[in-house]
Write a protein that holds these residues in place. Sequence first.
Motif, short mmCIF file in Angstrom:
data_model
loop_
_atom_site.label_atom_id
_atom_site.label_comp_id
_atom_site.label_asym_id
_atom_site.label_seq_id
_atom_site.Cartn_x
_atom_site.Cartn_y
_atom_site.Cartn_z
N UNK A 34 0.67 -1.23 -0.20
CA UNK A 34 -0.10 0.01 -0.07
C UNK A 34 0.86 1.25 0.05
N UNK A 35 0.20 2.32 -0.66
CA UNK A 35 0.78 3.49 -0.65
C UNK A 35 -0.07 4.41 -0.20
N UNK A 36 0.44 5.87 0.36
CA UNK A 36 1.86 6.25 0.84
C UNK A 36 2.23 5.14 1.69
N UNK A 37 3.66 5.10 1.84
CA UNK A 37 4.21 3.76 2.48
C UNK A 37 4.64 4.50 3.81
N UNK A 38 4.69 3.60 4.83
CA UNK A 38 5.09 3.89 6.23
C UNK A 38 4.02 4.79 6.99
N UNK A 39 3.18 4.33 7.62
CA UNK A 39 2.16 5.31 8.40
C UNK A 39 2.93 5.65 9.60
N UNK A 40 2.72 6.84 9.95
CA UNK A 40 3.25 7.32 11.24
C UNK A 40 2.22 7.99 12.28
N UNK A 41 1.95 7.50 13.20
CA UNK A 41 0.75 7.65 14.01
C UNK A 41 1.46 8.65 15.34
N UNK A 42 0.42 9.54 15.88
CA UNK A 42 0.83 10.52 16.59
C UNK A 42 -0.25 10.48 18.00
N UNK A 43 0.51 10.51 19.30
CA UNK A 43 -0.12 10.61 20.32
C UNK A 43 0.24 11.50 21.36
N UNK A 44 -0.25 12.11 22.57
CA UNK A 44 0.42 12.75 23.57
C UNK A 44 0.09 12.29 24.93
N UNK A 45 -0.72 11.15 24.82
CA UNK A 45 -1.07 10.58 26.09
C UNK A 45 -1.08 8.84 25.92
N UNK A 46 -0.63 8.26 24.92
CA UNK A 46 -0.68 6.96 24.78
C UNK A 46 -2.03 6.22 24.68
N UNK A 47 -2.78 7.14 24.96
CA UNK A 47 -4.63 6.46 24.82
C UNK A 47 -4.93 6.71 23.58
N UNK A 48 -4.92 8.11 23.07
CA UNK A 48 -5.56 8.41 21.63
C UNK A 48 -4.41 8.80 20.62
N UNK A 49 -4.77 8.03 19.26
CA UNK A 49 -3.67 8.04 18.39
C UNK A 49 -4.54 8.53 17.12
N UNK A 50 -3.73 9.28 16.22
CA UNK A 50 -4.13 9.67 14.98
C UNK A 50 -2.92 9.51 14.09
N UNK A 51 -3.55 9.28 12.91
CA UNK A 51 -2.55 9.10 11.48
C UNK A 51 -1.91 10.59 11.32
N UNK A 52 -0.73 10.78 11.56
CA UNK A 52 -0.02 12.18 11.41
C UNK A 52 0.25 12.39 9.87
N UNK A 53 1.27 11.22 9.46
CA UNK A 53 1.69 11.34 8.20
C UNK A 53 2.31 10.15 7.42
N UNK A 54 2.95 10.19 6.58
CA UNK A 54 3.72 8.86 5.78
C UNK A 54 5.09 9.38 5.81
N UNK A 55 5.71 8.36 5.76
CA UNK A 55 7.39 8.94 5.49
C UNK A 55 7.89 8.58 3.97
N UNK A 56 7.38 7.62 3.29
CA UNK A 56 7.68 7.46 1.99
C UNK A 56 6.63 7.95 0.66
N UNK A 57 7.04 9.30 0.54
CA UNK A 57 6.13 9.96 -0.29
C UNK A 57 6.73 10.85 -1.52
N UNK A 58 7.96 10.60 -1.63
CA UNK A 58 8.64 11.25 -2.74
C UNK A 58 9.36 10.54 -3.92
N UNK A 59 8.35 9.34 -4.12
CA UNK A 59 8.95 8.61 -5.28
C UNK A 59 9.97 7.42 -5.08
N UNK A 60 10.46 7.31 -3.66
CA UNK A 60 11.40 6.58 -3.04
C UNK A 60 11.45 5.17 -3.67
#
Length: 563
Positions: A34-60
């Motif tokens: 699947x693309x974009x590749x490598x999901x990166x999720x973010x949290x400030x409390x370890x309880x609630x998480x949201x998809x923040x960005x992807x890492x491989x987005x520049x034709x790598x």
Amino acid sequence: MATIQNPIISGMAPDPSIIRVGDDYYIATSTFHWTPAVQIFHSTDLVNWQLLTYALTNHEIDLRGTSTPAGIWAPHLSYDPTTKKFWLAYSHMQNMAGREFNSDSFAMWATDIEGPWSKPIYLTSIGFDPALLHAENGKHYLSILEWETRTGYQAPGHIVIAEVDLDNGGIIGDWHRVTTGFTTRGCAEAPQLYQHNGYYYLLLAAGGTGYAHGVEIGRSKRIFGPYESDPTNEPIITSSPNHLFSLGDPDAGHFEMFNPKAQIQKSGHGSLVQTTDGEWYVAHLMSRPLPNTKLNPLGRETALQKMTWTADGWLRMADGSNLAKATVEAPKNSSDVRQDLTLNDIHEDFQGATYDNRFMTPYREQKSAWVNTTSNPGQLTIKGENSFFSKLNPAIMATRATSFNYSVTTQLTFKPTHYSQTAGLGLYYDSNNWVYLHLTQAENESGTVLKLLQAKLGERIDHVFTEIAVPNSTAELQLTYVNGSLSLFDRLPEQSAWTPFGKTLDVTYLSDEGVNGDPGEIGGFTGLFNFIGSVDAYQHNSHAEFNYYTVINHEQGDHNNGK
């Protein structure tokens, strides 16, 4: 007291790698084909998480032609406090045929977790699951599984460690074989190195990607060993604590290790993090089978377990057991937060220049040449291309299925001029396994109809006796998924109520165990997606216009079809 409800990240979010930088926590997960590749999720409390960005987005990378479940495996996040750089190591699994497992591993860096990321730096092709340690001595070390291909040797191979050159790529000196695992479960992989109280700790995944999966640990005073095993000689986290001897088994489903008393299954592949208050947690993958089955349509998800250190320096689950729990005590500073049950719902009306970042595409990149919101503002335009059996250029926009009980709805306008032009809504696992409710040209080549096409283990199933006319080439479509049963609905512009379309389908095969697997093996380990898409095997010039895309998840047992 606040609690963490597992999974913390639902749907396809396996192989979690967790770090904390300041007050922010980040998790990177595998994305396979699947693309974009490598999901990166973010949290400030370890309880609630949201998809923040992807890492491989520049034709790598180019994932076209990738066989399930190859692609991008086991990304590892790290942070070098000396240079203040985020690092991401990952494997690109290119071939799994003959169990050769040809994989190239790379590293990238960024000064901001949201990028831009550097160009990939080649590390090695020795195996897969690379991880970086930025050591206290200022050196950088790479740990990885050395894949074994020789007949008569213990599979899948050794865990190896080497010093790595992060400026120029490659390793410094020799690889050091340190272990084939710390328990008898075998299939040691995904090595993660940590320094704590004078020791190097090596966290491993073990037991394969099935029901025997676990997290095991060893330690050494020296980076290259020798490493001693945890004194229990058992995994420190698993869903199936019973003893298993499985050395030499490179990977397997181990359905005999299914634990009917466990709330979550397949717990393994862990990554360690310390909170700002000095508490410890391990992020790990897990699965949830459909009720009364051993089928996991949502793939491998991400969970957390609270940990503690014993007086003699070994890592343990905080409750003293090694059985992964569905509910875990949250950090002390999380007492006023609750997990948002609607977090995984999606309401996208395509009014902006961009769309929900949870949309992913199999095999190919999302490019404005085939998908955009600018050709017809207020709608998502998808240009039809390959059949969905294709691993090259399917025109699919998909989001992870995150629940056993949900509905997905869209409205589209599509005016086909050839019978090989289609557009619609569906469920998708991979190119061999999907369900597709779609508009297409009527058989008499005059007008538009709604039809159903299905792929099961590579077989094309055309529901030829189920179709309706769509006079204005515009329709709302809805799929409702309840515990592996799929109901289909349509609503034309002049109608106020939803109309059932055809019979309810058994789609339990759209699961990790239901696709393309040999007996006793896991057929895949990615997960189910919902999608909108279009096909044009005529001239690649037709366009479908989607007005909205909505996913609503329901509590188990709470669902009204066609609403």
